[in-house]
Design a protein around this motif. Structure first.
Motif, PDB file in Angstrom:
ATOM      1  N   ASP A  69       0.869  -1.227  -0.025  1.00 16.03           N
ATOM      2  CA  ASP A  69      -0.510  -0.197  -0.136  1.00 16.03           C
ATOM      3  C   ASP A  69       0.993   1.256   0.437  1.00 16.03           C
ATOM      4  O   ASP A  69       0.456   2.055  -0.095  1.00 16.03           O
ATOM      5  CB  ASP A  69      -0.743   0.129   1.379  1.00 16.03           C
ATOM      6  N   PRO A  81       1.696   3.191  -4.307  1.00 13.13           N
ATOM      7  CA  PRO A  81       1.002   3.429  -4.537  1.00 13.13           C
ATOM      8  C   PRO A  81       0.522   4.965  -3.821  1.00 13.13           C
ATOM      9  O   PRO A  81      -0.062   5.894  -4.547  1.00 13.13           O
ATOM     10  CB  PRO A  81      -0.514   2.562  -5.130  1.00 13.13           C
ATOM     11  N   THR A  82      -0.050   4.805  -2.258  1.00  9.44           N
ATOM     12  CA  THR A  82      -0.520   5.723  -1.469  1.00  9.44           C
ATOM     13  C   THR A  82       1.044   7.409  -2.334  1.00  9.44           C
ATOM     14  O   THR A  82       1.000   8.150  -2.120  1.00  9.44           O
ATOM     15  CB  THR A  82      -0.257   5.353  -0.060  1.00  9.44           C
ATOM     16  N   ALA A  87       2.466   7.297  -4.229  1.00  6.94           N
ATOM     17  CA  ALA A  87       2.689   8.350  -5.739  1.00  6.94           C
ATOM     18  C   ALA A  87       1.481   9.328  -6.232  1.00  6.94           C
ATOM     19  O   ALA A  87       1.409   9.984  -7.087  1.00  6.94           O
ATOM     20  CB  ALA A  87       2.666   7.452  -6.748  1.00  6.94           C
ATOM     21  N   SER A  88       0.423   8.666  -5.207  1.00  6.83           N
ATOM     22  CA  SER A  88      -1.121   9.830  -5.099  1.00  6.83           C
ATOM     23  C   SER A  88      -0.533  10.987  -4.156  1.00  6.83           C
ATOM     24  O   SER A  88      -1.846  12.013  -4.971  1.00  6.83           O
ATOM     25  CB  SER A  88      -1.510   8.315  -4.565  1.00  6.83           C
ATOM     26  N   LEU A  89       0.241  10.209  -3.169  1.00  8.18           N
ATOM     27  CA  LEU A  89       0.492  11.978  -2.732  1.00  8.18           C
ATOM     28  C   LEU A  89       1.004  13.016  -3.601  1.00  8.18           C
ATOM     29  O   LEU A  89       1.119  14.039  -3.376  1.00  8.18           O
ATOM     30  CB  LEU A  89       1.247  11.780  -0.877  1.00  8.18           C
ATOM     31  N   LYS A  90       1.766  12.607  -4.094  1.00  6.50           N
ATOM     32  CA  LYS A  90       3.165  12.763  -5.324  1.00  6.50           C
ATOM     33  C   LYS A  90       1.756  13.610  -6.606  1.00  6.50           C
ATOM     34  O   LYS A  90       2.563  15.350  -6.328  1.00  6.50           O
ATOM     35  CB  LYS A  90       3.875  12.425  -5.911  1.00  6.50           C
ATOM     36  N   LYS A  91       1.514  13.424  -6.661  1.00  5.32           N
ATOM     37  CA  LYS A  91       0.469  13.893  -8.130  1.00  5.32           C
ATOM     38  C   LYS A  91      -0.730  15.068  -6.989  1.00  5.32           C
ATOM     39  O   LYS A  91      -0.802  15.933  -8.281  1.00  5.32           O
ATOM     40  CB  LYS A  91      -0.693  12.227  -8.603  1.00  5.32           C
ATOM     41  N   ASN A  92      -0.876  15.079  -5.950  1.00  2.00           N
ATOM     42  CA  ASN A  92      -2.107  15.489  -5.611  1.00  2.00           C
ATOM     43  C   ASN A  92      -1.698  16.991  -5.669  1.00  2.00           C
ATOM     44  O   ASN A  92      -2.095  18.175  -5.160  1.00  2.00           O
ATOM     45  CB  ASN A  92      -2.965  15.331  -4.365  1.00  2.00           C
ATOM     46  N   GLU A 147      -1.121  19.097  -8.309  1.00  5.14           N
ATOM     47  CA  GLU A 147      -1.770  19.320  -8.606  1.00  5.14           C
ATOM     48  C   GLU A 147      -1.745  20.173  -7.603  1.00  5.14           C
ATOM     49  O   GLU A 147      -3.395  20.879  -8.119  1.00  5.14           O
ATOM     50  CB  GLU A 147      -3.138  18.332  -8.987  1.00  5.14           C
ATOM     51  N   ALA A 198      -6.781  16.625  -0.576  1.00  6.97           N
ATOM     52  CA  ALA A 198      -6.036  14.620  -1.672  1.00  6.97           C
ATOM     53  C   ALA A 198      -4.887  14.637  -0.686  1.00  6.97           C
ATOM     54  O   ALA A 198      -4.689  13.510  -0.438  1.00  6.97           O
ATOM     55  CB  ALA A 198      -6.650  14.951  -2.941  1.00  6.97           C
ATOM     56  N   ASP A 242      -3.550  11.564   1.680  1.00  8.73           N
ATOM     57  CA  ASP A 242      -2.815  10.312   1.274  1.00  8.73           C
ATOM     58  C   ASP A 242      -2.233  11.076   2.474  1.00  8.73           C
ATOM     59  O   ASP A 242      -1.460   9.846   2.711  1.00  8.73           O
ATOM     60  CB  ASP A 242      -2.254  10.453  -0.019  1.00  8.73           C
TER      61      ASP A 242
END
Length: 143
Positions: free
Chosen positions: A35, A38-39, A41-46, A49, A54, A58
């Motif tokens: 887990d 992916p978490t 990676a999602s943090l970096k994306k958010n 942005e 969000a 994360d």
């Protein structure tokens, strides 16, 4: 009948104790590890942005994951793994606090601290030191 009563009580108590112990078990360690990526990676994306809410979610999830990681390694007296997990947990909390305040610049700085802590150097070293590939991507933990 009188002799069976204490035996029945002992059996019932044993079943209750086993059920209670099983309810307190943590989820499997490999699920925790799967887990994190992916978490992260999602943090970096958010963060990229500028989505503070969000990113804060994360970061809270990462903080929980690193808390679980730390709890896994602590009883095994594995100082390096506990230290990496603790540092990552603290940095995740800092990311979350900054993201909640919509301070993306500070959140990114704390994200970098997680990245340094969990980069190939530390996470990779910890994986090499504390797990053994038995073949077919099946690993065993080595404290």
């Amino acid at each position: 009948m009188n002799r069976q009563f204490p035996l029945i009580i002992i059996v019932i108590a044993g079943v209750f104790a086993a059920g209670l112990a099983s309810a307190q078990q943590h989820r499997p360690y490999n699920q925790i590890m799967k887990d994190i990526g992916p978490t992260f990676a999602s943090l970096k994306k958010n963060l990229d942005e500028n989505s503070g809410a969000a990113a804060a979610e994360d970061a809270a999830k990462l903080e929980k994951l690193f808390t679980e990681t730390e709890a896994f390694w602590a009883p095994l007296n594995t100082g390096d793994a506990v230290g990496y997990a603790k540092s990552a947990r603290e940095a995740s909390a800092a990311v979350g606090a900054a993201a909640k305040n919509n301070d993306i610049k500070a959140a990114l700085a704390s994200y970098t601290a997680i990245q340094k802590n969990c980069g190939q150097k530390n996470c990779g070293n910890c994986h090499l030191a504390h797990r053994e590939d038995t073949g077919n991507n099946i690993y065993i933990i080595r404290p």
